[in-house]
Scaffold this active site. Structure first.
Site, PDB file in Angstrom:
ATOM      1  N   GLY A  44       0.818  -1.219   0.000  1.00  0.00           N
ATOM      2  CA  GLY A  44       0.000   0.000   0.000  1.00  0.00           C
ATOM      3  C   GLY A  44       0.848   1.265   0.000  1.00  0.00           C
ATOM      4  O   GLY A  44       0.539   2.239  -0.692  1.00  0.00           O
ATOM      5  N   CYS A  45       1.924   1.241   0.757  1.00  0.00           N
ATOM      6  CA  CYS A  45       2.793   2.415   0.855  1.00  0.00           C
ATOM      7  C   CYS A  45       3.539   2.659  -0.456  1.00  0.00           C
ATOM      8  O   CYS A  45       3.749   3.801  -0.866  1.00  0.00           O
ATOM      9  CB  CYS A  45       3.784   2.253   2.007  1.00  0.00           C
ATOM     10  SG  CYS A  45       2.945   2.055   3.599  1.00  0.00           S
ATOM     11  N   THR A  46       3.899   1.575  -1.126  1.00  0.00           N
ATOM     12  CA  THR A  46       4.556   1.700  -2.426  1.00  0.00           C
ATOM     13  C   THR A  46       3.586   2.283  -3.444  1.00  0.00           C
ATOM     14  O   THR A  46       3.931   3.223  -4.174  1.00  0.00           O
ATOM     15  CB  THR A  46       5.091   0.329  -2.894  1.00  0.00           C
ATOM     16  OG1 THR A  46       6.045  -0.137  -1.937  1.00  0.00           O
ATOM     17  CG2 THR A  46       5.747   0.428  -4.263  1.00  0.00           C
ATOM     18  N   GLY A  49       3.038   6.010  -2.760  1.00  0.00           N
ATOM     19  CA  GLY A  49       4.207   6.773  -3.185  1.00  0.00           C
ATOM     20  C   GLY A  49       4.292   6.888  -4.702  1.00  0.00           C
ATOM     21  O   GLY A  49       4.607   7.951  -5.242  1.00  0.00           O
TER      22      GLY A  49
END
Length: 157
Positions: A44-46, A49
């Site tokens: 999710g963070c990738t 970003g």
């Protein structure tokens, strides 16, 4: 330290990032998006970003700088930035001072266990340093597009 409040100036802060020291005071005249995420190199963070990366030029055109923040080390951030070609800085908040200021450390449950972690959240600060909008408990899909629309509208004034 006080917490941020909508329509109030964000308290001055200085933080270390992948592009050097970041000072809110030095960013006056530009809008600022600060997005908090749990951990480098997680799905999710990738994706989040990458979405900020893909819309980066539109944010710049809207007089808006973007910063990602997590508790990961600067070394971890540098690897994440390089791997994903992020054109914006990632702030290492290892002491959680920014997380506390923006009140994003929350009790989370995963697999029946509770722990304190970063709640995915995004904040839009105007060119005078006042918090204009906040998104908490963010779902990644279409989130960055919504943040960009708000930044563009705010910049158009």
């Amino acid at each position: 330290m006080s917490k941020v409040v909508i329509d109030q100036p964000v308290p001055a802060f200085t933080a270390i990032s992948t592009q050097g020291t970041v000072s809110l005071e030095e960013l006056k005249g530009k809008q600022v998006v600060i997005y908090f995420y749990p951990k480098d190199n997680t799905p999710g963070c990738t994706t989040e970003g990458q979405d900020f990366r893909d819309y980066h030029q539109q944010f710049i055109a809207a007089n808006t700088v973007v910063f990602g923040v997590s508790r990961d080390s600067l070394k971890s951030h540098e690897n994440f930035c390089q791997k994903q070609n992020f054109p914006f800085a990632l702030i290492s908040d290892h002491d959680e001072s920014l997380c506390q200021l923006f009140d994003v450390i929350k009790l989370k449950k995963m697999y029946g266990r509770e722990s304190l972690g970063v709640e995915r959240s995004t904040f839009l600060i105007d060119a005078e340093g006042t918090l204009q909008k906040e998104w908490r408990k963010v779902k990644v899909k279409d989130h960055v597009k919504e943040v960009l629309e708000q930044a563009q509208a705010l910049n158009a004034g």
